[in-house]
Design a protein around this motif. Structure first.
Motif, short mmCIF file in Angstrom:
data_model
loop_
_atom_site.label_atom_id
_atom_site.label_comp_id
_atom_site.label_asym_id
_atom_site.label_seq_id
_atom_site.Cartn_x
_atom_site.Cartn_y
_atom_site.Cartn_z
N GLU A 268 0.83 -1.20 0.00
CA GLU A 268 0.00 0.00 0.00
C GLU A 268 0.87 1.26 0.00
OE1 GLU A 268 -3.16 -0.17 -0.39
OE2 GLU A 268 -3.24 -2.37 -0.22
N THR A 269 0.30 2.33 -0.52
CA THR A 269 1.01 3.60 -0.56
C THR A 269 1.35 4.05 0.86
OG1 THR A 269 -0.19 4.22 -2.56
CG2 THR A 269 0.91 6.00 -1.34
N GLY A 270 2.60 4.48 1.05
CA GLY A 270 3.04 4.93 2.37
C GLY A 270 3.43 3.80 3.31
N CYS A 271 3.49 2.58 2.76
CA CYS A 271 3.84 1.43 3.60
C CYS A 271 5.17 0.84 3.16
CB CYS A 271 2.75 0.36 3.52
SG CYS A 271 1.20 0.85 4.31
N VAL A 272 5.72 0.00 4.01
CA VAL A 272 6.99 -0.66 3.75
C VAL A 272 6.94 -2.07 4.35
CG1 VAL A 272 8.08 0.17 5.87
CG2 VAL A 272 9.52 -0.43 3.92
N LEU A 273 7.67 -2.98 3.72
CA LEU A 273 7.88 -4.30 4.30
C LEU A 273 9.28 -4.32 4.90
CD1 LEU A 273 6.62 -6.57 1.35
CD2 LEU A 273 5.27 -5.43 3.12
N VAL A 274 9.42 -4.79 6.11
CA VAL A 274 10.74 -4.92 6.73
C VAL A 274 10.97 -6.38 7.09
CG1 VAL A 274 10.66 -2.57 7.64
CG2 VAL A 274 9.93 -4.47 9.09
N ASP A 275 12.22 -6.76 7.14
CA ASP A 275 12.50 -8.16 7.47
C ASP A 275 12.62 -8.33 8.98
OD1 ASP A 275 14.96 -7.04 8.00
OD2 ASP A 275 16.11 -8.61 7.00
N PRO B 145 7.17 -0.04 -2.61
CA PRO B 145 6.61 -0.15 -3.97
C PRO B 145 7.61 0.36 -5.01
CG PRO B 145 5.03 0.83 -2.46
CD PRO B 145 6.32 0.77 -1.73
N LEU B 146 7.56 -0.19 -6.20
CA LEU B 146 8.52 0.17 -7.24
C LEU B 146 8.51 1.67 -7.54
CD1 LEU B 146 10.62 -0.63 -9.32
CD2 LEU B 146 8.77 -1.21 -10.90
N LYS B 147 7.32 2.27 -7.59
CA LYS B 147 7.25 3.71 -7.88
C LYS B 147 7.94 4.52 -6.79
CE LYS B 147 3.05 3.64 -10.71
NZ LYS B 147 1.65 4.14 -10.86
N GLU B 148 7.79 4.10 -5.54
CA GLU B 148 8.46 4.79 -4.44
C GLU B 148 9.98 4.64 -4.55
OE1 GLU B 148 9.12 6.68 -0.60
OE2 GLU B 148 7.70 6.85 -2.26
N TYR B 149 10.40 3.44 -4.91
CA TYR B 149 11.84 3.19 -5.09
C TYR B 149 12.40 4.11 -6.17
CZ TYR B 149 16.21 0.72 -6.06
OH TYR B 149 17.54 0.41 -6.25
N ARG C 176 12.11 9.46 5.09
CA ARG C 176 10.81 8.87 4.78
C ARG C 176 10.22 8.28 6.06
NH1 ARG C 176 11.20 11.10 0.40
NH2 ARG C 176 10.71 10.18 -1.65
N GLU C 177 8.91 8.41 6.18
CA GLU C 177 8.17 7.74 7.25
C GLU C 177 7.19 6.77 6.62
OE1 GLU C 177 6.29 9.95 10.26
OE2 GLU C 177 8.15 10.76 11.11
N TYR C 178 7.26 5.54 7.05
CA TYR C 178 6.38 4.51 6.50
C TYR C 178 5.62 3.81 7.62
CZ TYR C 178 9.45 4.84 2.36
OH TYR C 178 10.17 5.28 1.28
N LYS C 179 4.52 3.22 7.23
CA LYS C 179 3.81 2.32 8.12
C LYS C 179 4.23 0.90 7.75
CE LYS C 179 -0.83 0.81 9.49
NZ LYS C 179 -2.29 0.96 9.25
#
Length: 820
Positions: free
Chosen positions: A572-579, A631-635, A608-611
């Motif tokens: 989702e927009t504004g989100c991130v996956l972390v390991d 997301p690729l666009k954010e990258y 950047r601030e992500y959820k």
């Protein structure tokens, strides 16, 4: 003295196998000490030389839009030089091709010669107007010689002809001047810049080092786009160097603990065998001090035989090892440096240290032997009973206390090493009490269930020096073998595996649009640009920088990247996956907000601030670094359209690779087929596996030999006791069974405690590594592997009892009773 020396040498080589074992243990420990302490010291020296080779400046600044030829007002007193940078496109023909060429860039530095020489940027060169000095790499690659003319273009693309006045001296080490580079005067640079004299690079040496930070901040405030690169070892650099040193010190500590107890056991056996020699010397009137020095002479010779060859071997292989480990290079090739000299103080320290340790190890046994009366020596009356001492108990409790305290602060590297050392020392000191507790329990159970052989074996196990000493060897070896396996397998896992399921992998250095032709190449069936970038980051409010790997997840997901499982269909927009590493280290969970600062020391740090949308399993191919998936666009918004890898599926990988190597030269840093990746990986894994196996086999083998030595010593002292038992109707089979049960009780107790201790120590080391930026690896051990180690070590250590049993079966009862 000559007679004494000859006798000592005769004693040493009387049993060559044992001598080889002791010397080998000292050799390994000495070589490891040289390697660990020298490499740790060289790292800082080489980095200092590398940074210092650019110039004597404290830092350099590069601006793309401001003239930095003058320092701002209020700037601290400093020496400086400025330079103007231009470039020329170079074209190189492809053999057999008439329509295609490869392109590279020639960097042209315009400098004031007096300033450049004073700042140690270059050595003095006799360059006139309309002339240039070029790098040796450029001259060799393009076939230029001194006196040749070269045509370049100014900033409005008009042609200019310059003369090559010379080639950089061979001793030029400045990495800025490596590759395709040239140096011209400021006047010539003005012509290339079309009459505009603007300096976009500045090197500054602040007179007062305490004001370097102030100078950097003032420069950034005056020139907003300037990029600062420090040319000295900063606090962050020193922190990383200390982490590298920690690896070396940890390796030495493990090696030392692996061999020290075995060496002690063998040296004590040697002292036991020298009792007749001691009796002879003392009966001839030799003083106690003189006799002790003669015994220590043998240990000095052992130490020299082990440490001196280690010094000689390391001095021969040192340059090769350091050259391989510290091959500093840039994108244009390797930069050669003089390696630091082999420190004489380290050589002396290692040799003297080996001598001192080898003399201190058997000192207690020697002093005790010297107190033995001549009568007892003549009649071979040996004290084989183990005596519990208050000193050992106090030492064990003290080491336990230190281990507990340092375990609390286990996130600190030094504390984790101290915890490792003191834990092993504590268990070595306290093991006799643990064995007593276990043996007492077995004795009571044996008496209750009418098992007299087990009761007797339990009593003998804790009352004999040989079995207690063997237990100490076993428990330390078991613990250290678990640690060695955990660390080595952690390194193995972080370096093994192929992350890509493709036929050809290319590492590009340009935007993705420059590689659109690949999908149209013959035999190519599919192409996936993999967007990944390794960046320095700060997470949340942490003051400490770390390294993070960013991935751009396309809408269709990763097609040819292995390692990530259970990824969501969409981020989702504004989100991130972390390991899981990020979650564990940063204390975050799904739904939390995480703040990431990318390139925090750069000109334009990105915040950047992500959820956190999801916590994913760590990618085993990322070598332990923290992972962030956006997301690729954010990258692309952050890092532009710059893929980290291009993954190619095709039917003829070799042809595709050769085509790319020919026509894409200069637009990639590496291109390899999948088979080549497999071959490189298997080669590295085979070497790592061989090292792990060798270390563990040596450790277990030396421990087993030490146990055999202990048991043979113990059996020699118990021969009369065994003869009496056999003469009173006890069979050799029954007595052999009791000896076997003694060692089994000791081995089971030692291996179980050692395995548990080793497992706990891996958690201590894991906590320290989780708090570092470079030692990112998993040193945990699976329960099945722990069970395997426990069973294997128990069996190995138990079967060593076959040696005294063999001696028992060969023993003649009448001779022993007659001797008594």
């Amino acid at each position: 003295m000559n007679i004494v020396l000859k006798n000592s040498l005769k004693n040493i080589f009387f049993k060559p196998f044992r001598t080889i074992l002791v010397v080998f243990a000292i050799f390994v420990c000495s070589l490891c000490a040289l390697l660990c302490f020298d490499l740790g010291d060289c790292l800082g020296k080489i980095l200092t030389e590398y940074l210092g080779s650019v110039s004597r400046a404290d830092f350099m600044g590069v601006s793309m839009g401001f003239d930095v030829s003058e320092l701002p007002e209020g700037f601290p007193e400093a020496d400086y030089m400025t330079a103007s940078a231009n470039s020329e496109m170079l074209y190189k023909k492809i053999d057999g091709e008439y329509c295609y060429v490869t392109t590279e860039s020639l960097s042209i530095w315009g400098v004031d010669m007096d300033q450049a020489v004073d700042m140690q940027f270059i050595s003095r060169m006799d360059i006139g107007y309309g002339e240039m000095y070029v790098s040796r790499d450029f001259a060799e690659n393009y076939g230029y010689e001194v006196g040749d003319k070269i045509t370049i273009h100014n900033r409005v693309k008009d042609e200019m002809e310059l003369t090559i006045a010379g080639i950089y001296p061979e001793n030029t080490k400045n990495p800025v001047l490596k590759g395709n580079t040239a140096v011209v005067t400021l006047e010539t640079s003005d012509d290339i810049s079309c009459g505009i004299r603007e300096s976009d690079v500045i090197f500054i040496d602040v007179k007062d080092d305490s004001r370097i930070k102030e100078a950097e901040d003032l420069l950034k405030d005056t020139f907003p786009d300037i990029s600062i690169t420090e040319l000295f070892i900063s606090d962050d650099d020193m922190s990383l160097i200390n982490e590298f040193k920690f690896v070396f010190y940890l390796l030495f500590a493990i090696t030392f603990l692996l061999v020290i107890f075995v060496t002690a056991s063998i040296c004590n056996r040697i002292v036991s065998e020298r009792m007749s020699f001691i009796g002879t010397l003392r009966s001839l009137g030799m003083s106690t001090t003189g006799t002790g020095l003669i015994l220590l002479l043998e240990n000095v010779i052992f130490a020299l035989l082990g440490s001196v060859p280690a010094v000689v071997l390391y001095s021969l292989i040192r340059d090769g090892i350091l050259g391989t480990m510290f091959n500093l290079s840039d994108s244009n090739g390797a930069v050669a440096f003089e390696l630091p000299k082999f420190p004489l103080s380290l050589v002396i320290g290692v040799v003297i240290g080996a001598v001192l340790i080898e003399c201190l190890i058997p000192l207690r046994a020697i002093l005790k032997a010297l107190k033995t009366s001549i009568r007892d020596i003549i009649f071979d009356n040996r004290d084989t009973a183990y005596k519990f001492t208050r000193a050992a108990l106090i030492a064990g409790i003290g080491c336990t206390g230190i281990a507990i305290v340092t375990a609390i602060f286990r996130a600190n590297l030094i504390c984790s090493i101290i915890c490792l050392l003191t834990s092993v020392a504590a268990i070595a000191s306290l093991f006799p009490w643990v064995l007593k507790f276990v043996s007492t329990g077995i004795q009571k159970i044996g008496e209750k269930h009418n098992k007299p052989s087990w009761s007797l074996a339990a009593v003998e196990a804790v009352s004999r020096k040989s079995t207690v000493g063997s237990g100490v060897l076993s428990v330390t070896a078991a613990a250290m073998c678990i640690v060695v396996y955990a660390v080595a397998s952690g390194m193995f896992t972080s370096m093994s595996g192929i992350a890509f399921d493709c036929d050809v992998k290319m590492t590009p250095n340009k935007a993705n649009k420059y590689y659109s032709y690949i999908e149209h190449m013959d035999t190519v069936t599919d192409v996936e640009p993999l967007y990944t970038s390794l960046q320095e980051v700060k997470v949340n409010d942490s003051e400490k920088q770390s390294v993070g790997n960013f991935y751009g997840l396309p809408d269709e997901g990763f097609r040819y990247l292995n390692g990530f499982t259970d990824l969501p269909e969409k981020i989702e927009t504004g989100c991130v996956l972390v390991d899981s590493k990020v979650a564990k280290k940063r204390g975050v969970s799904e739904g939390d907000t995480i703040k990431i600062t990318i390139n925090p020391t750069g000109v334009l740090p990105i915040e950047r601030e992500y959820k956190i949308q999801q916590i994913v399993d760590s990618n085993p191919y990322d070598e332990g670094v923290e992972t962030f998936i956006v997301p690729l666009k954010e990258y692309q918004a952050i890092f532009m359209d710059m893929p980290g890898e291009i993954l190619i599926k095709c039917t003829d990988p070799e042809t595709v690779k050769k085509t790319l190597e020919t026509y894409a030269k200069g637009s990639y840093s590496d291109v390899r087929t999948y088979d080549e990746l497999i071959e490189d990986n298997e080669s590295g894994n085979a070497k790592t596996t061989a090292v792990i196996t060798t270390v563990i086999i040596i450790a277990l083998g030396m421990t087993a030999i030490g146990m055999v030595s202990n048991q043979l010593i113990g059996f020699t002292g118990r021969k009369k006791e065994c003869a009496v038992m056999l003469s009173t109707s006890m069979s050799k089979g029954k007595l052999s069974g009791i000896l076997f049960k003694e060692v089994l009780i000791t081995s089971l107790t030692a291996c179980s405690i050692g395995t548990v201790l080793g497992y706990l120590l891996t958690h201590i080391l894991q906590a320290a590594m989780d708090n570092t930026e470079i030692l990112v690896m998993d040193v945990s051990v699976e329960p099945s592997k722990l069970l395997f180690f426990f069973i294997t070590m128990t069996i190995l250590f138990t079967v060593t009892v076959l040696f005294p049993i063999r001696s028992l079966r060969k023993m003649k009862i009448s001779e022993q009773i007659k001797y008594e």
